[in-house]
Each structure stands twice: as structure tokens, then as C-alpha cells.
Design a protein around this motif. Structure first.
Motif, PDB file in Angstrom:
ATOM      1  N   ASP A   1       0.824  -1.209   0.000  1.00 52.12           N
ATOM      2  CA  ASP A   1       0.000   0.000   0.000  1.00 52.12           C
ATOM      3  C   ASP A   1       0.857   1.258   0.000  1.00 52.12           C
ATOM      4  O   ASP A   1       0.520   2.250  -0.625  1.00 52.12           O
ATOM      5  CB  ASP A   1      -1.004  -0.005   1.149  1.00 52.12           C
ATOM      6  N   GLU A   2       2.008   1.230   0.683  1.00 54.62           N
ATOM      7  CA  GLU A   2       2.921   2.379   0.663  1.00 54.62           C
ATOM      8  C   GLU A   2       3.511   2.550  -0.735  1.00 54.62           C
ATOM      9  O   GLU A   2       3.684   3.669  -1.204  1.00 54.62           O
ATOM     10  CB  GLU A   2       4.035   2.192   1.675  1.00 54.62           C
ATOM     11  N   LEU A   3       3.828   1.454  -1.387  1.00 50.67           N
ATOM     12  CA  LEU A   3       4.410   1.499  -2.721  1.00 50.67           C
ATOM     13  C   LEU A   3       3.438   2.102  -3.727  1.00 50.67           C
ATOM     14  O   LEU A   3       3.824   2.931  -4.551  1.00 50.67           O
ATOM     15  CB  LEU A   3       4.842   0.099  -3.161  1.00 50.67           C
TER      16      LEU A   3
ATOM     17  N   THR B   1       3.241   5.832  -3.081  1.00 48.88           N
ATOM     18  CA  THR B   1       4.483   6.478  -3.503  1.00 48.88           C
ATOM     19  C   THR B   1       4.557   6.576  -5.024  1.00 48.88           C
ATOM     20  O   THR B   1       4.885   7.629  -5.576  1.00 48.88           O
ATOM     21  CB  THR B   1       5.698   5.701  -2.959  1.00 48.88           C
ATOM     22  N   GLU B   2       4.220   5.492  -5.717  1.00 48.42           N
ATOM     23  CA  GLU B   2       4.269   5.521  -7.185  1.00 48.42           C
ATOM     24  C   GLU B   2       3.208   6.457  -7.752  1.00 48.42           C
ATOM     25  O   GLU B   2       3.449   7.137  -8.746  1.00 48.42           O
ATOM     26  CB  GLU B   2       4.121   4.110  -7.748  1.00 48.42           C
ATOM     27  N   SER B   3       2.052   6.501  -7.122  1.00 47.07           N
ATOM     28  CA  SER B   3       0.995   7.418  -7.573  1.00 47.07           C
ATOM     29  C   SER B   3       1.448   8.861  -7.449  1.00 47.07           C
ATOM     30  O   SER B   3       1.273   9.671  -8.369  1.00 47.07           O
ATOM     31  CB  SER B   3      -0.273   7.217  -6.754  1.00 47.07           C
ATOM     32  N   GLN B   4       2.041   9.194  -6.324  1.00 46.95           N
ATOM     33  CA  GLN B   4       2.507  10.564  -6.108  1.00 46.95           C
ATOM     34  C   GLN B   4       3.671  10.901  -7.031  1.00 46.95           C
ATOM     35  O   GLN B   4       3.760  12.026  -7.532  1.00 46.95           O
ATOM     36  CB  GLN B   4       2.883  10.763  -4.645  1.00 46.95           C
ATOM     37  N   ALA B   5       4.544   9.922  -7.270  1.00 48.41           N
ATOM     38  CA  ALA B   5       5.656  10.149  -8.199  1.00 48.41           C
ATOM     39  C   ALA B   5       5.128  10.429  -9.610  1.00 48.41           C
ATOM     40  O   ALA B   5       5.621  11.336 -10.297  1.00 48.41           O
ATOM     41  CB  ALA B   5       6.594   8.949  -8.205  1.00 48.41           C
ATOM     42  N   LEU B   6       4.146   9.666 -10.031  1.00 46.17           N
ATOM     43  CA  LEU B   6       3.553   9.879 -11.354  1.00 46.17           C
ATOM     44  C   LEU B   6       2.985  11.288 -11.459  1.00 46.17           C
ATOM     45  O   LEU B   6       3.226  11.998 -12.434  1.00 46.17           O
ATOM     46  CB  LEU B   6       2.471   8.831 -11.638  1.00 46.17           C
ATOM     47  N   ARG B   7       2.253  11.715 -10.445  1.00 50.55           N
ATOM     48  CA  ARG B   7       1.662  13.053 -10.458  1.00 50.55           C
ATOM     49  C   ARG B   7       2.751  14.129 -10.491  1.00 50.55           C
ATOM     50  O   ARG B   7       2.625  15.133 -11.200  1.00 50.55           O
ATOM     51  CB  ARG B   7       0.752  13.234  -9.256  1.00 50.55           C
ATOM     52  N   LEU B   8       3.837  13.922  -9.731  1.00 49.01           N
ATOM     53  CA  LEU B   8       4.943  14.876  -9.720  1.00 49.01           C
ATOM     54  C   LEU B   8       5.593  14.969 -11.099  1.00 49.01           C
ATOM     55  O   LEU B   8       5.848  16.067 -11.607  1.00 49.01           O
ATOM     56  CB  LEU B   8       5.985  14.464  -8.675  1.00 49.01           C
ATOM     57  N   PHE B   9       5.838  13.815 -11.715  1.00 49.42           N
ATOM     58  CA  PHE B   9       6.477  13.818 -13.031  1.00 49.42           C
ATOM     59  C   PHE B   9       5.570  14.479 -14.070  1.00 49.42           C
ATOM     60  O   PHE B   9       6.055  15.138 -14.985  1.00 49.42           O
ATOM     61  CB  PHE B   9       6.852  12.400 -13.446  1.00 49.42           C
TER      62      PHE B   9
ATOM     63  N   LEU C   1       6.244   5.046 -15.881  1.00 47.62           N
ATOM     64  CA  LEU C   1       5.753   5.173 -14.503  1.00 47.62           C
ATOM     65  C   LEU C   1       4.304   4.702 -14.390  1.00 47.62           C
ATOM     66  O   LEU C   1       3.939   4.008 -13.440  1.00 47.62           O
ATOM     67  CB  LEU C   1       5.850   6.624 -14.020  1.00 47.62           C
ATOM     68  N   PHE C   2       3.499   5.084 -15.365  1.00 50.02           N
ATOM     69  CA  PHE C   2       2.101   4.671 -15.349  1.00 50.02           C
ATOM     70  C   PHE C   2       1.986   3.155 -15.483  1.00 50.02           C
ATOM     71  O   PHE C   2       1.208   2.520 -14.774  1.00 50.02           O
ATOM     72  CB  PHE C   2       1.315   5.371 -16.458  1.00 50.02           C
TER      73      PHE C   2
ATOM     74  N   ASN D   1       0.994  -2.222 -13.023  1.00 49.59           N
ATOM     75  CA  ASN D   1       1.492  -3.554 -12.677  1.00 49.59           C
ATOM     76  C   ASN D   1       1.258  -3.912 -11.213  1.00 49.59           C
ATOM     77  O   ASN D   1       1.362  -5.083 -10.852  1.00 49.59           O
ATOM     78  CB  ASN D   1       2.980  -3.669 -13.010  1.00 49.59           C
ATOM     79  N   LEU D   2       0.947  -2.929 -10.386  1.00 51.18           N
ATOM     80  CA  LEU D   2       0.699  -3.192  -8.964  1.00 51.18           C
ATOM     81  C   LEU D   2      -0.738  -3.635  -8.690  1.00 51.18           C
ATOM     82  O   LEU D   2      -1.069  -3.990  -7.567  1.00 51.18           O
ATOM     83  CB  LEU D   2       1.007  -1.935  -8.127  1.00 51.18           C
ATOM     84  N   ARG D   3      -1.577  -3.623  -9.709  1.00 49.93           N
ATOM     85  CA  ARG D   3      -2.984  -3.999  -9.511  1.00 49.93           C
ATOM     86  C   ARG D   3      -3.116  -5.468  -9.144  1.00 49.93           C
ATOM     87  O   ARG D   3      -2.335  -6.306  -9.558  1.00 49.93           O
ATOM     88  CB  ARG D   3      -3.806  -3.727 -10.773  1.00 49.93           C
ATOM     89  N   HIS D   4      -4.151  -5.745  -8.394  1.00 51.28           N
ATOM     90  CA  HIS D   4      -4.476  -7.116  -8.007  1.00 51.28           C
ATOM     91  C   HIS D   4      -5.984  -7.273  -8.159  1.00 51.28           C
ATOM     92  O   HIS D   4      -6.750  -6.641  -7.441  1.00 51.28           O
ATOM     93  CB  HIS D   4      -4.048  -7.377  -6.561  1.00 51.28           C
ATOM     94  N   HIS D   5      -6.423  -8.063  -9.121  1.00 47.25           N
ATOM     95  CA  HIS D   5      -7.850  -8.256  -9.417  1.00 47.25           C
ATOM     96  C   HIS D   5      -8.539  -6.927  -9.719  1.00 47.25           C
ATOM     97  O   HIS D   5      -9.660  -6.688  -9.286  1.00 47.25           O
ATOM     98  CB  HIS D   5      -8.559  -8.964  -8.268  1.00 47.25           C
ATOM     99  N   GLY D   6      -7.852  -6.051 -10.427  1.00 46.68           N
ATOM    100  CA  GLY D   6      -8.451  -4.787 -10.840  1.00 46.68           C
ATOM    101  C   GLY D   6      -8.316  -3.662  -9.834  1.00 46.68           C
ATOM    102  O   GLY D   6      -8.571  -2.519 -10.149  1.00 46.68           O
ATOM    103  N   TRP D   7      -7.923  -3.960  -8.618  1.00 49.49           N
ATOM    104  CA  TRP D   7      -7.764  -2.940  -7.576  1.00 49.49           C
ATOM    105  C   TRP D   7      -6.324  -2.885  -7.163  1.00 49.49           C
ATOM    106  O   TRP D   7      -5.584  -3.853  -7.276  1.00 49.49           O
ATOM    107  CB  TRP D   7      -8.632  -3.263  -6.355  1.00 49.49           C
ATOM    108  N   TYR D   8      -5.912  -1.769  -6.659  1.00 51.15           N
ATOM    109  CA  TYR D   8      -4.519  -1.607  -6.243  1.00 51.15           C
ATOM    110  C   TYR D   8      -4.269  -2.208  -4.868  1.00 51.15           C
ATOM    111  O   TYR D   8      -3.414  -3.037  -4.695  1.00 51.15           O
ATOM    112  CB  TYR D   8      -4.122  -0.130  -6.256  1.00 51.15           C
ATOM    113  N   VAL D   9      -4.990  -1.769  -3.883  1.00 52.51           N
ATOM    114  CA  VAL D   9      -4.808  -2.235  -2.511  1.00 52.51           C
ATOM    115  C   VAL D   9      -6.153  -2.228  -1.812  1.00 52.51           C
ATOM    116  O   VAL D   9      -7.148  -1.793  -2.360  1.00 52.51           O
ATOM    117  CB  VAL D   9      -3.803  -1.353  -1.735  1.00 52.51           C
ATOM    118  N   ASP D  10      -6.169  -2.707  -0.595  1.00 56.20           N
ATOM    119  CA  ASP D  10      -7.425  -2.778   0.143  1.00 56.20           C
ATOM    120  C   ASP D  10      -7.824  -1.458   0.790  1.00 56.20           C
ATOM    121  O   ASP D  10      -8.960  -1.289   1.178  1.00 56.20           O
ATOM    122  CB  ASP D  10      -7.340  -3.865   1.226  1.00 56.20           C
ATOM    123  N   LYS D  11      -6.910  -0.549   0.940  1.00 53.18           N
ATOM    124  CA  LYS D  11      -7.207   0.705   1.625  1.00 53.18           C
ATOM    125  C   LYS D  11      -7.765   1.725   0.647  1.00 53.18           C
ATOM    126  O   LYS D  11      -7.176   1.998  -0.387  1.00 53.18           O
ATOM    127  CB  LYS D  11      -5.958   1.251   2.307  1.00 53.18           C
TER     128      LYS D  11
END
Length: 141
Positions: free
Chosen positions: A4-6, A9-17, A30-31, A36-46
Motif C-alpha cells: 500500500d505504501e508502494l 508512492t508511485e501514484s505521487q511520483a507519477l503526479r509529480l512527473f 511510470l504509469f 502492474n501493482l494492480r491485483h484483481h483490478g484494484w490496487y490495494v485494500d485501503k
């Protein structure tokens, strides 16, 4: 770092770039990394982490040119396997499956042709399963 931290972090990095007007080929990578971090269509449980990812994805989508309007054709070894028209969000994908016994053992080129405006994103994957029962092997690390 937890998943979830990753994703955050990657989302914020993408927005910054994106804000820094980084070259498109780097932003695209980056996108793809975020996708690639998705799992069953969702990123994380939070929910807050999903919100971060969706916000970054929305900002990325605003970089894309006008909606797609093109026809693509898929050929293998000169034989047409399929084609479709991509028009905006209609017909968002084309999937072609070829049984292994229909593939020749010789080298053949896979050809993707696009006629019209827009970006063609594709994945070519070769998957196969061995026939019959396979011996089980256990390995210790």
C-alpha cells in the motif's frame, strides 16, 4: 516497504512527473509500473491508497490525445487473425487466442497495424501448458 505504501508512492511520483512536464516516455513507464501493482483490478485494500492511484490515473489520462479513432489488424505469418475498430471508449480491447497446434514451429512475425488516430496499447503473450501429468518437484530455498 508495504504494497500500500508502494502504490501511494508511485501514484505521487507519477503526479509529480506529470506536473514537472517530464518526457512522455518516462511518464508512460511510470504509469505502466503503477498498473502492474494492480491485483484483481484494484490496487490495494485501503480506500485512501486506491484514491491516490485513481487520481494519478486520471491525471495521466488527461495527457492522452483526443479519443482514439482507428482500426487495427493483427497478423501472424501473414495470416489475418483479427481486427477491430477502436472509437473512444467503445470496443476497448481485442483478444485473439491461437491454439498451440495451429502455430508453426518456424519463425513467424507478429504484425500489428493501426490505421487512424490514437494510441494503440497492446500485450502479446505466449502461454502454454504441457499435456499429461507432470512430475511434481519440491525445491527448498
Amino acid at each position: 516497504m508495504q504494497l500500500d505504501e508502494l502504490t501511494t508512492t508511485e501514484s505521487q511520483a507519477l503526479r509529480l512527473f506529470i506536473d514537472q512536464k517530464t518526457p512522455p516516455e518516462i511518464i508512460d513507464k511510470l504509469f505502466q509500473s503503477l498498473l502492474n501493482l494492480r491485483h484483481h483490478g484494484w490496487y490495494v485494500d485501503k480506500t485512501c491508497n486506491n484514491a491516490q492511484c485513481f487520481t494519478a490515473s486520471t491525471e495521466y489520462s488527461q495527457l492522452q490525445p483526443t479519443p482514439s479513432n482507428f482500426v487495427d489488424t493483427v497478423k501472424l505469418a501473414g495470416k489475418k487473425l483479427g481486427n477491430t475498430r477502436f472509437n473512444g471508449s467503445q470496443n476497448p480491447s481485442l483478444q485473439v487466442n491461437i491454439p498451440m497446434d495451429k502455430l508453426h514451429r518456424c519463425r513467424h512475425d507478429l504484425l500489428l497495424q493501426k490505421f487512424g488516430k490514437g494510441n494503440l496499447h497492446y500485450l502479446a503473450a505466449y502461454r502454454y501448458y504441457l499435456q499429461g501429468n507432470q512430475p511434481i518437484q519440491f525445491k527448498s530455498l
